[in-house]
Design a protein around this motif. Structure first.
Motif, PDB file in Angstrom:
ATOM      1  N   TYR A  64       0.825  -1.206   0.000  1.00 21.49           N
ATOM      2  CA  TYR A  64       0.000   0.000   0.000  1.00 21.49           C
ATOM      3  C   TYR A  64       0.856   1.250   0.000  1.00 21.49           C
ATOM      4  O   TYR A  64       2.001   1.235   0.451  1.00 21.49           O
ATOM      5  N   LEU A  65       0.288   2.306  -0.574  1.00 23.03           N
ATOM      6  CA  LEU A  65       0.887   3.633  -0.518  1.00 23.03           C
ATOM      7  C   LEU A  65       0.129   4.398   0.553  1.00 23.03           C
ATOM      8  O   LEU A  65      -1.056   4.710   0.383  1.00 23.03           O
ATOM      9  N   THR A 123      -8.376  -0.923   3.693  1.00 23.35           N
ATOM     10  CA  THR A 123      -8.755   0.271   2.929  1.00 23.35           C
ATOM     11  C   THR A 123      -9.655   1.175   3.766  1.00 23.35           C
ATOM     12  O   THR A 123      -9.485   2.392   3.786  1.00 23.35           O
ATOM     13  N   SER A 124     -10.585   0.582   4.472  1.00 27.01           N
ATOM     14  CA  SER A 124     -11.496   1.358   5.319  1.00 27.01           C
ATOM     15  C   SER A 124     -10.739   2.050   6.455  1.00 27.01           C
ATOM     16  O   SER A 124     -11.003   3.213   6.776  1.00 27.01           O
ATOM     17  N   LEU A 162      -3.778   0.432  -2.709  1.00 27.17           N
ATOM     18  CA  LEU A 162      -3.555  -0.810  -1.984  1.00 27.17           C
ATOM     19  C   LEU A 162      -3.768  -1.969  -2.949  1.00 27.17           C
ATOM     20  O   LEU A 162      -4.660  -1.925  -3.801  1.00 27.17           O
ATOM     21  N   ARG A 163      -2.935  -2.998  -2.801  1.00 27.86           N
ATOM     22  CA  ARG A 163      -3.170  -4.257  -3.514  1.00 27.86           C
ATOM     23  C   ARG A 163      -2.842  -5.409  -2.575  1.00 27.86           C
ATOM     24  O   ARG A 163      -2.020  -5.269  -1.657  1.00 27.86           O
ATOM     25  N   GLN A 205      -6.819  -4.847  -6.163  1.00 26.24           N
ATOM     26  CA  GLN A 205      -6.184  -3.551  -5.922  1.00 26.24           C
ATOM     27  C   GLN A 205      -7.224  -2.460  -6.062  1.00 26.24           C
ATOM     28  O   GLN A 205      -8.243  -2.647  -6.728  1.00 26.24           O
ATOM     29  N   THR A 206      -6.957  -1.342  -5.425  1.00 27.47           N
ATOM     30  CA  THR A 206      -7.940  -0.255  -5.377  1.00 27.47           C
ATOM     31  C   THR A 206      -8.003   0.568  -6.654  1.00 27.47           C
ATOM     32  O   THR A 206      -8.934   1.330  -6.833  1.00 27.47           O
ATOM     33  N   GLY A 207      -7.041   0.443  -7.526  1.00 26.57           N
ATOM     34  CA  GLY A 207      -7.017   1.199  -8.779  1.00 26.57           C
ATOM     35  C   GLY A 207      -5.713   0.927  -9.489  1.00 26.57           C
ATOM     36  O   GLY A 207      -4.951   0.049  -9.084  1.00 26.57           O
ATOM     37  N   PRO A 208      -5.451   1.670 -10.552  1.00 31.14           N
ATOM     38  CA  PRO A 208      -4.186   1.460 -11.272  1.00 31.14           C
ATOM     39  C   PRO A 208      -2.984   1.715 -10.367  1.00 31.14           C
ATOM     40  O   PRO A 208      -3.030   2.574  -9.488  1.00 31.14           O
ATOM     41  N   ALA A 209      -1.936   0.960 -10.614  1.00 29.78           N
ATOM     42  CA  ALA A 209      -0.701   1.178  -9.858  1.00 29.78           C
ATOM     43  C   ALA A 209      -0.197   2.594 -10.120  1.00 29.78           C
ATOM     44  O   ALA A 209      -0.180   3.046 -11.266  1.00 29.78           O
TER      45      ALA A 209
END
Length: 154
Positions: A67-68, A105-106, A113-114, A132-136
């Motif tokens: 995760y970032l 994520t919550s 995040l992946r 994952q939550t979206g594109p890297a």
């Protein structure tokens, strides 16, 4: 860095009983003192276990969570206790993997995040679950997971 950003933690540095279920487990977070920098955090759980909800037999996985962080970091002891709380939890591989992603994520509202759930074979079929939550994001080093696909004895 000030110690008072850690003052609200209830598990780190204390004798904390193992939660008996993921619902009972308390994930904790701390403010990210480097929130102005984009960077990747990786947690690897090569011995993750849960139970098959139908047979009660153990299931095993190698989890990789990247995760970032935004404003928050997950406190690692609480994450360890959360992940080990699945040992007595009956759920399919997909449910376990996605539940972990959604809970993190919550809690954290990360920039990204992946999770890769590399599940060991049951009935001769490995089931790998990826989310994952979206594109890297660009401009951030996100290494390969390093988990080889299942090859059996080949």
């Amino acid at each position: 860095m000030s110690d008072d950003i850690y003052s609200g933690l209830e598990q780190l540095g204390r004798d904390t009983p193992q939660p008996q279920s993921p619902e009972e487990a308390r994930l904790e977070r701390v403010p990210n003192p480097q929130s102005d920098v984009d960077y990747c955090v990786r947690f690897t759980a090569p011995e993750f276990t849960s139970l098959c909800p139908m047979t009660g037999q153990p299931d095993f996985a190698h989890l990789v969570i990247d995760y970032l962080p935004g404003e928050w970091l997950v406190e690692s002891k609480s994450l360890k206790l959360y992940l080990t709380s699945f040992r007595n939890h009956g759920a399919f591989h997909e449910d376990c993997t996605i539940s972990i992603a959604r809970r993190l994520t919550s809690l954290l509202a990360p920039k990204w995040l992946r999770i890769g759930g590399y599940w060991y074979p049951r009935g001769g079929i490995p089931i790998d679950v990826f989310y994952q939550t979206g594109p890297a994001p660009g401009g951030v080093w996100i290494p390969e997971t390093g988990v080889a696909p299942y090859r059996g004895r080949g």
